[in-house]
Scaffold this motif. Sequence first.
Motif, mmCIF file in Angstrom:
data_model
loop_
_atom_site.group_PDB
_atom_site.id
_atom_site.type_symbol
_atom_site.label_atom_id
_atom_site.label_comp_id
_atom_site.label_asym_id
_atom_site.label_seq_id
_atom_site.Cartn_x
_atom_site.Cartn_y
_atom_site.Cartn_z
ATOM 1 N N TYR A 1 0.843 -1.203 0.000
ATOM 2 C CA TYR A 1 0.000 0.000 0.000
ATOM 3 C C TYR A 1 0.878 1.254 0.000
ATOM 4 O O TYR A 1 0.606 2.209 -0.747
ATOM 5 C CB TYR A 1 -0.925 -0.005 1.216
ATOM 6 N N LEU A 2 1.937 1.249 0.790
ATOM 7 C CA LEU A 2 2.841 2.389 0.821
ATOM 8 C C LEU A 2 3.548 2.571 -0.528
ATOM 9 O O LEU A 2 3.806 3.709 -0.962
ATOM 10 C CB LEU A 2 3.870 2.212 1.940
ATOM 11 N N SER A 3 3.849 1.458 -1.198
ATOM 12 C CA SER A 3 4.445 1.540 -2.537
ATOM 13 C C SER A 3 3.492 2.232 -3.500
ATOM 14 O O SER A 3 3.902 3.052 -4.334
ATOM 15 C CB SER A 3 4.801 0.149 -3.058
ATOM 16 N N TRP A 4 2.214 1.898 -3.378
ATOM 17 C CA TRP A 4 1.209 2.532 -4.240
ATOM 18 C C TRP A 4 1.159 4.041 -3.971
ATOM 19 O O TRP A 4 1.144 4.843 -4.914
ATOM 20 C CB TRP A 4 -0.152 1.899 -4.025
ATOM 21 N N LEU A 5 1.165 4.437 -2.710
ATOM 22 C CA LEU A 5 1.140 5.862 -2.389
ATOM 23 C C LEU A 5 2.364 6.567 -2.958
ATOM 24 O O LEU A 5 2.279 7.712 -3.422
ATOM 25 C CB LEU A 5 1.073 6.060 -0.874
ATOM 26 N N ASP A 6 3.505 5.890 -2.929
ATOM 27 C CA ASP A 6 4.739 6.469 -3.452
ATOM 28 C C ASP A 6 4.741 6.536 -4.972
ATOM 29 O O ASP A 6 5.276 7.483 -5.564
ATOM 30 C CB ASP A 6 5.933 5.641 -2.968
ATOM 31 N N ARG A 7 4.125 5.550 -5.611
ATOM 32 C CA ARG A 7 4.228 5.442 -7.065
ATOM 33 C C ARG A 7 3.045 6.006 -7.837
ATOM 34 O O ARG A 7 3.151 6.210 -9.055
ATOM 35 C CB ARG A 7 4.391 3.968 -7.456
ATOM 36 N N LYS A 8 1.926 6.259 -7.181
ATOM 37 C CA LYS A 8 0.699 6.581 -7.921
ATOM 38 C C LYS A 8 0.833 7.804 -8.827
ATOM 39 O O LYS A 8 0.173 7.868 -9.881
ATOM 40 C CB LYS A 8 -0.482 6.762 -6.967
ATOM 41 N N ASP A 9 1.692 8.739 -8.456
ATOM 42 C CA ASP A 9 1.889 9.919 -9.292
ATOM 43 C C ASP A 9 3.165 9.842 -10.125
ATOM 44 O O ASP A 9 3.458 10.773 -10.893
ATOM 45 C CB ASP A 9 1.929 11.176 -8.408
ATOM 46 N N ARG A 10 3.914 8.753 -9.971
ATOM 47 C CA ARG A 10 5.178 8.614 -10.705
ATOM 48 C C ARG A 10 5.106 7.551 -11.782
ATOM 49 O O ARG A 10 5.653 7.702 -12.873
ATOM 50 C CB ARG A 10 6.320 8.280 -9.741
ATOM 51 N N GLY A 11 4.432 6.422 -11.469
ATOM 52 C CA GLY A 11 4.299 5.358 -12.445
ATOM 53 C C GLY A 11 5.220 4.179 -12.203
ATOM 54 O O GLY A 11 5.619 3.905 -11.067
ATOM 55 N N VAL A 12 5.585 3.481 -13.282
ATOM 56 C CA VAL A 12 6.384 2.260 -13.226
ATOM 57 C C VAL A 12 7.859 2.599 -13.442
ATOM 58 O O VAL A 12 8.199 3.290 -14.408
ATOM 59 C CB VAL A 12 5.953 1.264 -14.326
ATOM 60 N N PRO A 13 8.759 2.116 -12.572
ATOM 61 C CA PRO A 13 10.188 2.336 -12.818
ATOM 62 C C PRO A 13 10.685 1.400 -13.922
ATOM 63 O O PRO A 13 10.501 0.183 -13.851
ATOM 64 C CB PRO A 13 10.831 2.012 -11.473
ATOM 65 N N ILE A 14 11.305 1.965 -14.941
ATOM 66 C CA ILE A 14 11.783 1.178 -16.079
ATOM 67 C C ILE A 14 13.303 1.287 -16.146
ATOM 68 O O ILE A 14 13.853 2.338 -16.503
ATOM 69 C CB ILE A 14 11.155 1.681 -17.406
ATOM 70 N N ASN A 15 13.989 0.185 -15.795
ATOM 71 C CA ASN A 15 15.453 0.208 -15.847
ATOM 72 C C ASN A 15 15.930 -0.066 -17.272
ATOM 73 O O ASN A 15 15.127 -0.249 -18.195
ATOM 74 C CB ASN A 15 16.056 -0.780 -14.841
ATOM 75 N N GLU A 16 17.237 -0.110 -17.447
ATOM 76 C CA GLU A 16 17.784 -0.199 -18.804
ATOM 77 C C GLU A 16 17.428 -1.501 -19.502
ATOM 78 O O GLU A 16 17.170 -1.528 -20.711
ATOM 79 C CB GLU A 16 19.303 0.010 -18.762
ATOM 80 N N ALA A 17 17.408 -2.614 -18.759
ATOM 81 C CA ALA A 17 17.051 -3.893 -19.372
ATOM 82 C C ALA A 17 15.597 -3.869 -19.847
ATOM 83 O O ALA A 17 15.278 -4.363 -20.944
ATOM 84 C CB ALA A 17 17.263 -5.030 -18.376
ATOM 85 N N LEU A 18 14.717 -3.296 -19.051
ATOM 86 C CA LEU A 18 13.311 -3.197 -19.445
ATOM 87 C C LEU A 18 13.128 -2.217 -20.601
ATOM 88 O O LEU A 18 12.261 -2.419 -21.457
ATOM 89 C CB LEU A 18 12.452 -2.767 -18.254
#
Length: 371
Positions: A333-350
């Motif tokens: 749930y805390l991850s959702w609060l942190d990410r909801k306005d940022r989105g999905v982290p996409i690293n170089e491999a992705l």
Amino acid sequence: MAEEKVYWVDFDIMEKFMTDVFKGVGVPSEDAKICADILITSDKRGIDSHGVGRLKPIYYDRIRLGVQNPVTNFEVVREGLTTAVVDGHHGMGHVIGKKAMAMAIEKAKKYGMGMVVVRNSTHYGIAGYYGIMAANEDMIGITGTNARPSIAPTFGVENMLGTNPLTFGMPTDEEFPFVLDCATSITQRGKIEVYDREGKEIPAGWVIDAGGNTRTDTHEILKDLVKGTAALTPLGGIGEKTAGYKGYGYATVVEILSSALQAGSFLKGLTGFDDKGKPTTYNLGHFFIAIDINAFIQPENFKKAAGNILRELRASKKAPGNERIYTAGEKEYLSWLDRKDRGVPINEALQKDIADLKRELNLTWYKFPFE
């Protein structure tokens, strides 16, 4: 070594992209939306091991190889008032899983409990998704799935059992349900894949070789897990001293419930390779249980009691140096609060995987920040 550049992509854009990727390999539109929803839910909850990172290597590539069917034939082969046996015919595990849990929930609404078991399925994403489905209906949800062999039994070194999650979802009076979603091994392959994408070694004790020695060489481990020359350790670790037999036992419970009730495949029957080493279907099995809380007590009373339990646990005395205690589902749930306005982290491999998918499927209308 230069620091890896990570970009953040809006959840809605990434979900639409994944939907179009699934459609591009023959998954029907409504089914593609289900698959993308389950993957993006994983990313929203901070479970990067089971989100967009698995789009290409687990689903897209397997469909291309012909070992997974893009069109799902959800066949009910046996049914009772509170039970059902389903054959998924190697279709999309997400679609099979969502329909099976929905069936268990409907049975529970009528009769108090429902259980649906599945054979001949494929990877169904985060098990917690199905527990949340039940919790959202004021029910207790339980699910598990077997998987290709990767865990060695206690005192053994051969990968025999899958990571076999045993997952529970329960509603509470808090902003989020209680969701315990974890493998019966110390770690799962997906987390090792994350370490590999980040170029890191895994901690000692997660994986053993044929001599029973711990290994940390992430990239080679991923190859050797497939070859059967490395194995994950069960929850509790190596041997009996730290109670590895407990994780081994729970993994076996999931293996039995994912195969024996539905006449499904198990153990070495789930490798994904035939006797000539050629890729073939995975034949996975799942089980889904829904329990209607209203058959026992008013849901509001259950949720308040559950919430009180969790709050008292979090308020208990903390070990020196630790600021807080968590309960299952809270960090997600805390991850959702942190990410909801940022989105999905996409690293170089992705970034490379996404660029390859975009090119191969001619999805030219998508413009990502890393391009």
